[in-house]
Design an enzyme around this catalytic site. Structure first.
Site, PDB file in Angstrom:
ATOM      1  N   ALA A  19       0.606  -1.090  -0.290  1.00  0.00           N
ATOM      2  CA  ALA A  19      -0.434   0.238  -0.630  1.00  0.00           C
ATOM      3  C   ALA A  19       0.653   1.179  -0.210  1.00  0.00           C
ATOM      4  CB  ALA A  19      -1.123  -0.031   1.412  1.00  0.00           C
ATOM      5  N   THR A  23       0.783   5.591  -1.608  1.00  0.00           N
ATOM      6  CA  THR A  23       0.524   6.812  -0.851  1.00  0.00           C
ATOM      7  C   THR A  23       0.953   7.781  -1.592  1.00  0.00           C
ATOM      8  OG1 THR A  23       2.285   5.880   0.155  1.00  0.00           O
ATOM      9  CG2 THR A  23       0.343   6.158   1.368  1.00  0.00           C
ATOM     10  N   ASP A 101      -4.830  -1.312  -7.081  1.00  0.00           N
ATOM     11  CA  ASP A 101      -5.960  -0.414  -7.320  1.00  0.00           C
ATOM     12  C   ASP A 101      -5.644  -0.162  -9.037  1.00  0.00           C
ATOM     13  OD1 ASP A 101      -3.002   0.357  -7.327  1.00  0.00           O
ATOM     14  OD2 ASP A 101      -2.936   1.325  -5.602  1.00  0.00           O
ATOM     15  N   HIS A 116      -3.790  -9.506  -4.288  1.00  0.00           N
ATOM     16  CA  HIS A 116      -5.232  -9.759  -3.394  1.00  0.00           C
ATOM     17  C   HIS A 116      -6.107  -8.702  -4.579  1.00  0.00           C
ATOM     18  CE1 HIS A 116      -2.872  -9.084   0.299  1.00  0.00           C
ATOM     19  NE2 HIS A 116      -2.492 -10.332  -0.025  1.00  0.00           N
ATOM     20  N   CYS A 127     -24.632 -14.598 -11.464  1.00  0.00           N
ATOM     21  CA  CYS A 127     -24.280 -15.442 -12.845  1.00  0.00           C
ATOM     22  C   CYS A 127     -23.136 -14.799 -13.145  1.00  0.00           C
ATOM     23  CB  CYS A 127     -25.560 -14.907 -13.974  1.00  0.00           C
ATOM     24  SG  CYS A 127     -25.064 -12.556 -14.295  1.00  0.00           S
ATOM     25  N   SER A 186       4.426  -3.067   4.573  1.00  0.00           N
ATOM     26  CA  SER A 186       4.503  -3.430   6.577  1.00  0.00           C
ATOM     27  C   SER A 186       5.107  -4.741   6.508  1.00  0.00           C
ATOM     28  CB  SER A 186       3.426  -3.002   7.293  1.00  0.00           C
ATOM     29  OG  SER A 186       1.882  -3.948   6.912  1.00  0.00           O
ATOM     30  N   ASN A 208      11.367   1.514   2.380  1.00  0.00           N
ATOM     31  CA  ASN A 208       9.934   1.345   3.385  1.00  0.00           C
ATOM     32  C   ASN A 208      10.083   3.088   4.480  1.00  0.00           C
ATOM     33  OD1 ASN A 208       7.579   0.237   3.065  1.00  0.00           O
ATOM     34  ND2 ASN A 208       7.740   0.473   5.027  1.00  0.00           N
TER      35      ASN A 208
HETATM   36  P1  NAD Z   1       0.260  -1.564   4.993  1.00  0.00           P
HETATM   37  O1  NAD Z   1      -0.214  -0.237   5.349  1.00  0.00           O
HETATM   38  O2  NAD Z   1       0.191  -2.004   6.238  1.00  0.00           O
HETATM   39  O3  NAD Z   1       2.528  -0.994   4.976  1.00  0.00           O
HETATM   40  C1  NAD Z   1       2.191   0.560   3.845  1.00  0.00           C
HETATM   41  C2  NAD Z   1       3.792   0.593   4.413  1.00  0.00           C
HETATM   42  O4  NAD Z   1       4.100   1.517   3.845  1.00  0.00           O
HETATM   43  C3  NAD Z   1       3.802   1.001   5.865  1.00  0.00           C
HETATM   44  O5  NAD Z   1       4.974   0.155   6.732  1.00  0.00           O
HETATM   45  C4  NAD Z   1       4.104   2.477   5.763  1.00  0.00           C
HETATM   46  O6  NAD Z   1       5.525   2.784   6.410  1.00  0.00           O
HETATM   47  C5  NAD Z   1       5.130   1.967   4.036  1.00  0.00           C
HETATM   48  N1  NAD Z   1       4.974   2.937   3.612  1.00  0.00           N
HETATM   49  C6  NAD Z   1       4.039   4.311   3.152  1.00  0.00           C
HETATM   50  N2  NAD Z   1       4.092   5.100   1.800  1.00  0.00           N
HETATM   51  C7  NAD Z   1       5.011   5.186   1.639  1.00  0.00           C
HETATM   52  C8  NAD Z   1       5.802   5.542   0.827  1.00  0.00           C
HETATM   53  N3  NAD Z   1       5.222   6.590   0.006  1.00  0.00           N
HETATM   54  N4  NAD Z   1       7.218   5.268   0.355  1.00  0.00           N
HETATM   55  C9  NAD Z   1       7.824   4.141   1.158  1.00  0.00           C
HETATM   56  N5  NAD Z   1       7.318   3.173   2.297  1.00  0.00           N
HETATM   57  C10 NAD Z   1       5.756   3.968   2.766  1.00  0.00           C
HETATM   58  O7  NAD Z   1       0.719  -2.175   3.318  1.00  0.00           O
HETATM   59  P2  NAD Z   1       0.532  -3.924   3.205  1.00  0.00           P
HETATM   60  O8  NAD Z   1       1.698  -4.495   3.723  1.00  0.00           O
HETATM   61  O9  NAD Z   1       0.404  -3.389   1.757  1.00  0.00           O
HETATM   62  O10 NAD Z   1      -0.834  -4.331   3.566  1.00  0.00           O
HETATM   63  C11 NAD Z   1      -2.001  -3.622   3.440  1.00  0.00           C
HETATM   64  C12 NAD Z   1      -2.725  -4.470   2.869  1.00  0.00           C
HETATM   65  O11 NAD Z   1      -3.897  -3.415   2.744  1.00  0.00           O
HETATM   66  C13 NAD Z   1      -2.146  -4.961   2.016  1.00  0.00           C
HETATM   67  O12 NAD Z   1      -2.701  -6.376   1.882  1.00  0.00           O
HETATM   68  C14 NAD Z   1      -2.673  -4.533   0.234  1.00  0.00           C
HETATM   69  O13 NAD Z   1      -3.708  -5.970  -0.426  1.00  0.00           O
HETATM   70  C15 NAD Z   1      -4.100  -4.009   0.919  1.00  0.00           C
HETATM   71  N6  NAD Z   1      -4.302  -1.859   0.969  1.00  0.00           N
HETATM   72  C16 NAD Z   1      -4.134  -1.712  -0.471  1.00  0.00           C
HETATM   73  C17 NAD Z   1      -4.021  -0.553  -0.928  1.00  0.00           C
HETATM   74  C18 NAD Z   1      -3.538  -0.315  -2.375  1.00  0.00           C
HETATM   75  O14 NAD Z   1      -4.153  -0.734  -3.194  1.00  0.00           O
HETATM   76  N7  NAD Z   1      -3.382   1.350  -3.037  1.00  0.00           N
HETATM   77  C19 NAD Z   1      -4.553   0.772   0.027  1.00  0.00           C
HETATM   78  C20 NAD Z   1      -4.336   0.155   1.579  1.00  0.00           C
HETATM   79  C21 NAD Z   1      -4.310  -1.089   1.222  1.00  0.00           C
END
Ligand code: NAD
Length: 236
Positions: A19, A23, A101, A116, A127, A186, A208
């Site tokens: 995720a 961001t 996304d 995912h 259907c 994470s 990260n």
């Molecule tokens: P997580 O939210 O658990 O962790 C995100 C990590 O990314 C954090 O450690 C944070 O410090 C770091 N981070 C945030 N912005 C960053 C950046 N610009 N550059 C580098 N690091 C950055 O995310 P996860 O481990 O992917 O687990 C969350 C679950 O939720 C996943 O299974 C995912 O499918 C889902 N999810 C998806 C989306 C999406 O599709 N964009 C959004 C939210 C959650």
């Protein structure tokens, strides 16, 4: 070695992202500083995005889902574009993503394993007819197919298994990689987080914002934004 030197030394890069990669495009992550876990909801995200919650309280599921996961007007950021460029340059073999996304494809990436699923694909539970993201976005309450069935997003909810073809493709790419770049995750959502252990190549890189359990195993651990870190990398 620097990230640029590692990339210059690689010909089969796999990117494993979460995720945090999106961001910088304006989509909240779960566990980052502005993540959904720090926002106030009636239930935690892993409850609202679970299959049992979907089955029990579909109205609340769709309200949360539309609000937080179908964000309007989002565009790929520098990380997505750089990965697509590395693939075109013949250096990157696969993007393995936990994100739903579709922004990697918008940026031009072709070989993307979406562990995912994707908000872009939705299907009728009765259907099987498919619907796009706009159908869900523009619907109210529980989206219904012409046949009356509920239209479910093709995303893997908590309590649901991963798709086996996608899993195989991801694991095969990671096992063949000479470099694995893990970013914006994470590494706490299983089984996806465990996939990095299939890597046996030369360079393990972590990008990260905050430390992760993989930092000590990585050749290079960069605590910075993925887009900002990747944007100046030369692909060829
Ligand atoms: P997580 O939210 O658990 O962790 C995100 C990590 O990314 C954090 O450690 C944070 O410090 C770091 N981070 C945030 N912005 C960053 C950046 N610009 N550059 C580098 N690091 C950055 O995310 P996860 O481990 O992917 O687990 C969350 C679950 O939720 C996943 O299974 C995912 O499918 C889902 N999810 C998806 C989306 C999406 O599709 N964009 C959004 C939210 C959650």
């Amino acid at each position: 070695m620097t990230l640029q030197e590692i990339i210059d030394d690689s010909s089969r890069i796999v990117f494993f992202g979460g995720a945090g990669v999106s961001t910088e495009s304006g989509i909240s992550d779960f566990r980052g500083v502005d993540g959904l876990y720090r926002q106030k909801y009636k239930y935690p995200p892993e409850v609202m995005l679970s299959r049992s919650f979907f089955d029990r309280q579909p109205e609340e599921f769709f309200a949360f889902y539309r609000d937080k996961l179908l964000v309007d007007g989002v565009k790929p950021n520098a990380a997505h574009y750089k990965l697509a460029e590395l693939e075109r340059a013949g250096k990157l073999i696969c993007v393995v993503t936990q994100n739903i996304d579709g922004l990697h494809q918008d940026a031009g990436s072709v070989n993307v394993a979406e562990l995912h699923g994707s908000v872009r694909r939705n299907y009728c539970m009765k259907c099987g007819r498919s619907y796009d993201k706009e159908f869900i976005k523009n619907s109210t309450g529980v989206p219904r197919c012409a046949c009356g069935g509920i239209v479910k997003p093709d995303v893997v909810l908590y309590e649901e298994p991963l798709d086996s073809d996608t899993t195989d493709r991801a694991l095969d790419a990671i096992a063949r990689a000479d470099t694995l770049i893990v970013a914006g995750t994470s590494l706490t959502v299983y089984p996806a987080a465990g996939f990095v252990s299939a890597f046996g190549g030369r360079h393990l890189v972590l990008i990260n914002l905050t430390p992760t359990a993989l930092d000590s195993r990585a050749e290079l651990a960069i605590h910075a934004k993925a887009g900002e870190t990747l944007k100046d990398i030369k692909a060829d």
